[in-house]
Design an enzyme around this catalytic site. Sequence first.
Site, short mmCIF file in Angstrom:
data_model
loop_
_atom_site.label_atom_id
_atom_site.label_comp_id
_atom_site.label_asym_id
_atom_site.label_seq_id
_atom_site.Cartn_x
_atom_site.Cartn_y
_atom_site.Cartn_z
CB ILE A 104 -0.99 0.01 1.19
CG1 ILE A 104 -0.27 0.09 2.55
CG2 ILE A 104 -1.88 -1.23 1.16
CD1 ILE A 104 -1.20 0.28 3.75
CE LYS A 105 6.04 0.64 -3.41
NZ LYS A 105 5.31 -0.55 -3.87
#
Lengths: 307, 307
Positions: A104-105
């Site tokens: 998901i960074k």
Amino acid sequence: MINKLIKEIIKKDAPIVVGLDPKLGFVPTHILDKWYGELSYSLEAVGEAIYEYNKGIIDATYDLIPAVKPQIAMYEQFGIPGMIAFKKTVDYAKEKGLVVIGDIKRGDIGSTSEAYALGHIGTVSVGDKSFNPFNEDIVTVNPYLGTDGVQPFVDVCKANDKGIFVLVKTSNPSSGEFQDRIVDSKPLYEIVAEKVNEWGETTVDSEYGYSDVGAVVGATYPEMGVKLRALLPKSYILVPGYGAQGGSGKDLKGFFNKDGLGAIVNSSRGIIAAYKNEKYASFGDTGYADASRAAVEDMLKDIRENI
Amino acid sequence: MINKLIKEIIKKDAPIVVGLDPKLGFVPTHILDKWYGELSYSLEAVGEAIYEYNKGIIDATYDLIPAVKPQIAMYEQFGIPGMIAFKKTVDYAKEKGLVVIGDIKRGDIGSTSEAYALGHIGTVSVGDKSFNPFNEDIVTVNPYLGTDGVQPFVDVCKANDKGIFVLVKTSNPSSGEFQDRIVDSKPLYEIVAEKVNEWGETTVDSEYGYSDVGAVVGATYPEMGVKLRALLPKSYILVPGYGAQGGSGKDLKGFFNKDGLGAIVNSSRGIIAAYKNEKYASFGDTGYADASRAAVEDMLKDIRENI
């Protein structure tokens, strides 16, 4: 959580993770046509098709692999129906005993990072009930905002026995633009790595000696992998960029410790779209999941020979 | 898209944006109780409550403001029902003529950034149909992965007349940990600012001379605001951190150009939870939206006096 991942890696002799990044062009026609027939050309049809496609790959590979890594962008691009497919994919992979790494960074200022952390790897309370909205086991985190953007993820990890992988040196061609810049006579990614050690300090488990705060280091930068392996003695390294992005087994040795632990290598397109590769074309579109299994077996062979 | 935002700012004499960051604790009890009564303690109830709360604030303020900035983390934390509330909030704000800045801080390797860009400010094709899944006007972007992580957003901006604000110097206390590190005798945020100029180069519109690639610079760092205003002659600056985070009108002058353009200041908690502030307490819980309107009027007064 890192212990759970390590145990699965050892049990299956498989330091790999399959990236579930379902571009629409990867989904076989027979699946798309089925859902377009039922739900017409719609985001809902795409969401269902993606989920069915993922399910096929999970069913065909879960006994060989410890973990999957769905890349949320590939779902988010299809709006709410895409996000539903993401959530269903996470749940199904967990049902099959896999560790789920949500790629998901995310990363924001403190109170906002906390919201991401609670939603993805934590618990939110509503009245006298509580929910685990997305319920991944581990997520990837962007460190650009500094400690107060990362610490809420660490706190939520500790409270819920979860894990994170912090972006240190990413696999893409431009990653050096900022990450390699020299600060105090060393590249920025080393400064980030030092912080990863700090952030993980209180989450080290004695069984294998690794912390719940890992690092992302691209397979496409093997020399930096060697350096970062040494700089991050207690962090697992998530290694993207194998296969389609250009990394191969012989580049990977330096990411691992001598005991064969310390790294987990991701392949996405090379596995999930294997049936589109000449090597596995004989499986055909309808055999896409078996092609993925064959590609996992080949990847395991390549990695076991090289580490 | 930046031109549309500038025209609204000029028309309303209001270089401000209201951050729709609905923490559950901000939503008045009468709204929560209504939805808990209908849908019990559930994520669905929270999603409906958040949307109703936002709608009240939008209805009470849309004639005074050019834009809203929903922070997606505050929705994402409540899973799919939260994401539905985000989408409905975006759609409703656009119905009321507001520019919507999605505070998503996404950023990934090229093909993945493209997926985020298409999903949030672009178009995805499904068979012979096309969809705009989240349909914001502008989104915030994290630059840590470098040009190939940002360029897909720029390309999608150009194709769809949209905009981005790139994180340059964020408002949080730890932002200096990496962003202020000295590279080639200047701080990293200046190196990022130089890239912002490059990325925006081909998107400059002649009417006001601004590009569709703006920058985020926190109100909490006014001296850096002055420096970055000079370094980013063609970029609008989105300025978070006003109000609850500590920035005030007198800190803001340096973010603006002499003509009063060039910056847009965000306030979230100070506006949307104004009714919880002693100053606006007389509005009561049920008057929360009117309290927000009063807080917007006070913020506008503070900013108009100072720039």
